[in-house]
Design a protein around this motif. Structure first.
Motif, mmCIF file in Angstrom:
data_model
loop_
_atom_site.group_PDB
_atom_site.id
_atom_site.type_symbol
_atom_site.label_atom_id
_atom_site.label_comp_id
_atom_site.label_asym_id
_atom_site.label_seq_id
_atom_site.Cartn_x
_atom_site.Cartn_y
_atom_site.Cartn_z
ATOM 1 N N GLY A 115 0.794 -1.223 0.000
ATOM 2 C CA GLY A 115 0.000 0.000 0.000
ATOM 3 C C GLY A 115 0.823 1.268 0.000
ATOM 4 N N LEU A 116 2.164 1.135 -0.013
ATOM 5 C CA LEU A 116 3.047 2.299 0.022
ATOM 6 C C LEU A 116 3.154 2.927 -1.361
ATOM 7 N N GLY A 117 3.073 4.233 -1.415
ATOM 8 C CA GLY A 117 3.292 4.953 -2.668
ATOM 9 C C GLY A 117 2.031 5.603 -3.197
ATOM 10 N N ALA A 118 2.221 6.440 -4.208
ATOM 11 C CA ALA A 118 1.103 7.119 -4.860
ATOM 12 C C ALA A 118 1.038 6.776 -6.340
ATOM 13 N N GLY A 119 2.172 6.446 -6.935
ATOM 14 C CA GLY A 119 2.186 6.099 -8.349
ATOM 15 C C GLY A 119 1.763 7.239 -9.248
ATOM 16 N N VAL A 120 2.275 8.439 -8.987
ATOM 17 C CA VAL A 120 1.867 9.593 -9.785
ATOM 18 C C VAL A 120 2.269 9.462 -11.252
ATOM 19 N N ASP A 121 3.234 8.613 -11.550
ATOM 20 C CA ASP A 121 3.664 8.453 -12.943
ATOM 21 C C ASP A 121 2.564 7.881 -13.830
ATOM 22 N N ARG A 122 1.584 7.209 -13.246
ATOM 23 C CA ARG A 122 0.511 6.637 -14.064
ATOM 24 C C ARG A 122 -0.424 7.709 -14.621
ATOM 25 N N TYR A 123 -0.284 8.950 -14.158
ATOM 26 C CA TYR A 123 -1.108 10.057 -14.649
ATOM 27 C C TYR A 123 -0.494 10.750 -15.867
ATOM 28 N N VAL A 124 0.633 10.269 -16.330
ATOM 29 C CA VAL A 124 1.336 10.916 -17.441
ATOM 30 C C VAL A 124 0.458 11.005 -18.690
ATOM 31 N N PHE A 125 -0.303 9.972 -18.979
ATOM 32 C CA PHE A 125 -1.104 9.961 -20.201
ATOM 33 C C PHE A 125 -2.577 10.280 -19.952
ATOM 34 N N GLU A 126 -2.900 10.756 -18.756
ATOM 35 C CA GLU A 126 -4.275 11.148 -18.440
ATOM 36 C C GLU A 126 -4.574 12.508 -19.062
ATOM 37 N N PRO A 127 -5.819 12.762 -19.431
ATOM 38 C CA PRO A 127 -6.159 14.108 -19.902
ATOM 39 C C PRO A 127 -6.135 15.091 -18.737
ATOM 40 N N ARG A 128 -5.962 16.369 -19.043
ATOM 41 C CA ARG A 128 -5.899 17.386 -18.001
ATOM 42 C C ARG A 128 -7.301 17.844 -17.615
ATOM 43 N N THR A 129 -8.092 16.929 -17.117
ATOM 44 C CA THR A 129 -9.451 17.263 -16.702
ATOM 45 C C THR A 129 -9.489 17.517 -15.200
ATOM 46 N N SER A 130 -10.568 18.127 -14.738
ATOM 47 C CA SER A 130 -10.704 18.366 -13.295
ATOM 48 C C SER A 130 -10.825 17.050 -12.542
ATOM 49 N N ASP A 131 -11.416 16.041 -13.173
ATOM 50 C CA ASP A 131 -11.533 14.722 -12.535
ATOM 51 C C ASP A 131 -10.150 14.091 -12.322
ATOM 52 N N ALA A 132 -9.306 14.147 -13.347
ATOM 53 C CA ALA A 132 -7.954 13.584 -13.219
ATOM 54 C C ALA A 132 -7.143 14.347 -12.173
ATOM 55 N N CYS A 133 -7.279 15.661 -12.145
ATOM 56 C CA CYS A 133 -6.565 16.467 -11.142
ATOM 57 C C CYS A 133 -7.044 16.129 -9.740
ATOM 58 N N HIS A 134 -8.338 15.946 -9.579
ATOM 59 C CA HIS A 134 -8.883 15.589 -8.271
ATOM 60 C C HIS A 134 -8.361 14.219 -7.818
ATOM 61 N N ARG A 135 -8.370 13.239 -8.722
ATOM 62 C CA ARG A 135 -7.861 11.896 -8.381
ATOM 63 C C ARG A 135 -6.372 11.942 -8.049
ATOM 64 N N LEU A 136 -5.612 12.718 -8.800
ATOM 65 C CA LEU A 136 -4.180 12.860 -8.536
ATOM 66 C C LEU A 136 -3.943 13.465 -7.150
ATOM 67 N N ALA A 137 -4.640 14.544 -6.835
ATOM 68 C CA ALA A 137 -4.484 15.180 -5.520
ATOM 69 C C ALA A 137 -4.890 14.229 -4.403
ATOM 70 N N ASP A 138 -5.950 13.467 -4.616
ATOM 71 C CA ASP A 138 -6.401 12.509 -3.607
ATOM 72 C C ASP A 138 -5.374 11.399 -3.403
ATOM 73 N N ASP A 139 -4.795 10.892 -4.490
ATOM 74 C CA ASP A 139 -3.760 9.855 -4.382
ATOM 75 C C ASP A 139 -2.521 10.381 -3.650
ATOM 76 N N VAL A 140 -2.139 11.616 -3.940
ATOM 77 C CA VAL A 140 -0.980 12.216 -3.271
ATOM 78 C C VAL A 140 -1.256 12.380 -1.786
ATOM 79 N N ARG A 141 -2.413 12.903 -1.446
ATOM 80 C CA ARG A 141 -2.771 13.103 -0.035
ATOM 81 C C ARG A 141 -2.783 11.769 0.714
ATOM 82 N N ARG A 142 -3.406 10.753 0.138
ATOM 83 C CA ARG A 142 -3.481 9.442 0.768
ATOM 84 C C ARG A 142 -2.094 8.864 1.001
#
Length: 141
Positions: free
Chosen positions: A61-88
């Motif tokens: 369960g360790l890590g956030a894996g932010v690199d998997r967002y590299v090919f995500e579109p720059r939508t508000s949903d993707a930004c929200h999921r990224l911020a949530d993953d980082v916070r967690r």
């Protein structure tokens, strides 16, 4: 900042691992570069965020894996999921910091970048804890 500012965060290898020569020209030695204090914590945060979930066998369960967002579109949903993953990841994986806020927003006119802003404090009151597990030899009481 030095260890004197944050002695509770410890000292560790600098990242990426590297070596430096120390001493006079005739008697040089090679030593591993280390860091401490706020710099040590900042490097640990970057490592934690770049670690893919499930890549550490003993701590899946360790890590956030932010690199998997590299090919995500720059939508508000993707930004929200990224911020949530980082916070967690920070709350669960880095007990030396108190996370105040995490915000991920598209970076202005840049089509290929999302800026993640992390507001955190180093927990000055965190005390190291230890666990003592007694083991008794056979025949001893």
């Amino acid at each position: 900042m030095s260890t004197g500012d944050y002695p509770q965060v410890g000292r560790g290898w600098a990242f990426p691992p590297r070596w430096e020569r120390v001493g006079a020209a005739g008697a040089t030695a090679v030593t591993l570069v280390t860091n401490d204090g706020a710099e040590h914590v900042a490097e640990a945060l970057v490592l934690l965020l770049r670690t893919m979930l499930g890549s550490r066998v003993m701590r899946p369960g360790l890590g956030a894996g932010v690199d998997r967002y590299v090919f995500e579109p720059r939508t508000s949903d993707a930004c929200h999921r990224l911020a949530d993953d980082v916070r967690r990841a920070l709350v669960l994986g880095e007990p030396r910091v108190i996370v105040d806020s995490v915000e991920a927003v598209p970076a202005g006119e840049a089509d290929d970048r999302v800026d993640v802003t992390i507001e955190f404090r180093i927990d000055r009151h965190r005390r190291p804890t230890s666990l003592v597990v007694p083991f008794y030899l056979a025949g001893a009481s």
